[in-house]
Design a protein around this motif. Sequence first.
Motif, mmCIF file in Angstrom:
data_model
loop_
_atom_site.group_PDB
_atom_site.id
_atom_site.type_symbol
_atom_site.label_atom_id
_atom_site.label_comp_id
_atom_site.label_asym_id
_atom_site.label_seq_id
_atom_site.Cartn_x
_atom_site.Cartn_y
_atom_site.Cartn_z
ATOM 1 N N ALA A 195 5.228 2.240 12.057
ATOM 2 C CA ALA A 195 3.835 2.606 12.307
ATOM 3 C C ALA A 195 3.000 2.339 11.074
ATOM 4 C CB ALA A 195 3.744 4.083 12.663
ATOM 5 N N ILE A 196 1.694 2.259 11.307
ATOM 6 C CA ILE A 196 0.744 2.185 10.192
ATOM 7 C C ILE A 196 -0.104 3.439 10.278
ATOM 8 C CG2 ILE A 196 -1.200 0.944 9.200
ATOM 9 C CD1 ILE A 196 -0.047 -1.597 10.061
ATOM 10 N N LEU A 197 -0.135 4.192 9.171
ATOM 11 C CA LEU A 197 -0.870 5.453 9.146
ATOM 12 C C LEU A 197 -2.092 5.324 8.266
ATOM 13 C CD1 LEU A 197 2.037 7.869 8.288
ATOM 14 C CD2 LEU A 197 1.339 7.124 10.526
ATOM 15 N N ARG A 198 -3.082 6.140 8.569
ATOM 16 C CA ARG A 198 -4.260 6.220 7.698
ATOM 17 C C ARG A 198 -4.439 7.673 7.303
ATOM 18 N NH1 ARG A 198 -10.437 5.322 9.518
ATOM 19 N NH2 ARG A 198 -9.979 7.252 10.618
ATOM 20 N N ILE A 199 -4.585 7.892 5.998
ATOM 21 C CA ILE A 199 -4.767 9.267 5.514
ATOM 22 C C ILE A 199 -5.857 9.248 4.449
ATOM 23 C CG2 ILE A 199 -2.916 9.009 3.798
ATOM 24 C CD1 ILE A 199 -3.008 12.222 5.347
ATOM 25 N N CYS A 200 -6.612 10.326 4.347
ATOM 26 C CA CYS A 200 -7.630 10.379 3.302
ATOM 27 C C CYS A 200 -6.946 10.419 1.943
ATOM 28 C CB CYS A 200 -8.532 11.580 3.484
ATOM 29 S SG CYS A 200 -7.694 13.140 3.447
ATOM 30 N N SER A 201 -7.590 9.831 0.942
ATOM 31 C CA SER A 201 -6.906 9.590 -0.333
ATOM 32 C C SER A 201 -6.422 10.865 -1.012
ATOM 33 C CB SER A 201 -7.845 8.854 -1.290
ATOM 34 O OG SER A 201 -8.217 7.645 -0.724
ATOM 35 N N ILE A 240 7.302 1.404 3.604
ATOM 36 C CA ILE A 240 7.423 -0.024 3.309
ATOM 37 C C ILE A 240 6.274 -0.478 2.416
ATOM 38 C CG2 ILE A 240 7.546 -2.313 4.361
ATOM 39 C CD1 ILE A 240 8.672 -0.868 6.821
ATOM 40 N N GLN A 241 5.054 -0.026 2.752
ATOM 41 C CA GLN A 241 3.908 -0.493 1.966
ATOM 42 C C GLN A 241 2.824 0.564 1.960
ATOM 43 O OE1 GLN A 241 2.776 -4.235 3.634
ATOM 44 N NE2 GLN A 241 1.820 -4.916 1.744
ATOM 45 N N VAL A 242 2.138 0.692 0.830
ATOM 46 C CA VAL A 242 1.011 1.621 0.750
ATOM 47 C C VAL A 242 -0.129 0.873 0.086
ATOM 48 C CG1 VAL A 242 0.147 3.765 -0.203
ATOM 49 C CG2 VAL A 242 2.504 3.616 0.499
ATOM 50 N N SER A 243 -1.341 0.993 0.638
ATOM 51 C CA SER A 243 -2.461 0.281 0.023
ATOM 52 C C SER A 243 -3.768 0.963 0.403
ATOM 53 C CB SER A 243 -2.459 -1.160 0.522
ATOM 54 O OG SER A 243 -3.665 -1.786 0.200
ATOM 55 N N PRO A 244 -4.764 0.926 -0.503
ATOM 56 C CA PRO A 244 -6.063 1.456 -0.076
ATOM 57 C C PRO A 244 -6.830 0.513 0.836
ATOM 58 C CG PRO A 244 -6.139 0.832 -2.381
ATOM 59 C CD PRO A 244 -4.747 0.621 -1.927
ATOM 60 N N PHE A 245 -6.304 -0.676 1.050
ATOM 61 C CA PHE A 245 -6.985 -1.637 1.914
ATOM 62 C C PHE A 245 -6.082 -2.027 3.063
ATOM 63 C CE2 PHE A 245 -10.151 -1.776 -1.161
ATOM 64 C CZ PHE A 245 -9.575 -1.941 -2.405
ATOM 65 N N LEU A 246 -6.638 -1.980 4.258
ATOM 66 C CA LEU A 246 -5.813 -2.246 5.432
ATOM 67 C C LEU A 246 -5.377 -3.699 5.477
ATOM 68 C CD1 LEU A 246 -4.628 -1.087 7.947
ATOM 69 C CD2 LEU A 246 -6.801 -1.373 9.078
ATOM 70 N N PRO A 261 -13.815 3.836 -5.153
ATOM 71 C CA PRO A 261 -12.568 4.417 -4.668
ATOM 72 C C PRO A 261 -12.605 4.516 -3.151
ATOM 73 C CG PRO A 261 -13.969 6.113 -5.589
ATOM 74 C CD PRO A 261 -14.644 4.820 -5.843
ATOM 75 N N SER A 262 -11.631 3.909 -2.566
ATOM 76 C CA SER A 262 -11.658 3.885 -1.109
ATOM 77 C C SER A 262 -11.266 5.254 -0.586
ATOM 78 C CB SER A 262 -10.722 2.780 -0.625
ATOM 79 O OG SER A 262 -9.742 3.302 0.161
ATOM 80 N N GLU A 263 -11.903 5.660 0.498
ATOM 81 C CA GLU A 263 -11.674 7.009 0.997
ATOM 82 C C GLU A 263 -10.319 7.171 1.629
ATOM 83 O OE1 GLU A 263 -16.259 7.549 2.462
ATOM 84 O OE2 GLU A 263 -14.597 7.934 3.838
ATOM 85 N N TYR A 264 -9.794 6.102 2.194
ATOM 86 C CA TYR A 264 -8.540 6.214 2.927
ATOM 87 C C TYR A 264 -7.452 5.380 2.287
ATOM 88 C CZ TYR A 264 -11.528 8.018 6.618
ATOM 89 O OH TYR A 264 -12.412 8.759 7.336
ATOM 90 N N HIS A 265 -6.232 5.810 2.489
ATOM 91 C CA HIS A 265 -5.072 5.005 2.117
ATOM 92 C C HIS A 265 -4.292 4.693 3.372
ATOM 93 C CE1 HIS A 265 -5.702 5.602 -2.154
ATOM 94 N NE2 HIS A 265 -4.705 4.769 -2.349
ATOM 95 N N TYR A 266 -3.706 3.515 3.398
ATOM 96 C CA TYR A 266 -2.969 3.071 4.577
ATOM 97 C C TYR A 266 -1.508 2.930 4.206
ATOM 98 C CZ TYR A 266 -7.677 2.020 6.133
ATOM 99 O OH TYR A 266 -8.995 2.127 6.469
ATOM 100 N N MET A 267 -0.632 3.446 5.066
ATOM 101 C CA MET A 267 0.807 3.388 4.785
ATOM 102 C C MET A 267 1.506 2.729 5.943
ATOM 103 S SD MET A 267 1.629 7.237 3.563
ATOM 104 C CE MET A 267 3.252 7.004 2.946
#
Lengths: 124, 170
Positions: free
Chosen positions: A73-79, A105-111, A16-22
């Motif tokens: 923008a592209i955000l990074r947040i902990c999962s 627009i998009q959400v993913s655990p991988f940048l 499980p990836s620690e961060y999610h990218y939006m």
Amino acid sequence: MPAPGTTYERVVYKNPSEYHYMKICLEFQDHGVGLNAAQFKQLLISALKDLFGEVDSALPLDVLTYEEKTLSAILRICSSGLVKLWSSLTLLGSYKGKKCAFRVIQVSPFLLALSGNSRELVLD
Amino acid sequence: MVRFKHRYLLCELVSDDPRCRLSLDDRVLGSLVRDTIARVHGAFGAAASSIGFAVRYLNAYTGIVLLRCRKEFYQLVWSALPFITYLENKGHRYPCFFNTLHVGGTIRTCQKFLIQYNRRQLLILLQNCTDEGEREAIQKSVTRSCLLEEEPGEEELSDSGGEEAAEAME
């Protein structure tokens, strides 16, 4: 002759990836409103603070890229904080009295997944 | 089966100022806790915790407060209690803090804990008190509390209570 039974092997890779990218975009009702990167982050934190209070406004949130012209923008947040961030972005209605809305627009655990979006694919 | 489960938070209000405890009022305290939850946990926390929230018991002399909240959201209330730093009443602001003593599922368990806690506190007070008149008064209340313990016939507890009282008096 009956075919020999095939054997299956299932490999489950749990990482499980620690961060999610939006990837998000801010839309205003009237045009001509500009925000710089600091004001954008302040807007995000105030959205979290309104809905979830001071404790969750201190979630480790990073704005990785920000474009002032398109307000995207592209955000990074902990999962663990993804649901809270997304719900507070949904419920944010205005900035300094002007109506606005966040479009996710998009959400993913991988940048890397944010680099290509099949929804924006244009077929010739 | 199908019922709303609650958690009861037994807290003690600790303050330097002796007037702070006397000005405790259940409505003032309730609104103070609600405002603090709204500040710390936002609109979501304020709404979630205020459904089953109530101040069930309040003792102005000892500063003991019993708060009730729903089981699903008791951690929101519990985590907001350390953020209360002052009590405001009629324009006077008293610095204070909340010490959570016990979390129980029913009022009865909290009451049992409170009785044991008060008994222990009496013995601590006995060791620390300086005035002779106070010492006699506390010794009287200690022996009275031990006698009350003997009546239901719980032998073990009354023995240990008697021993502790004897040790403290020496």
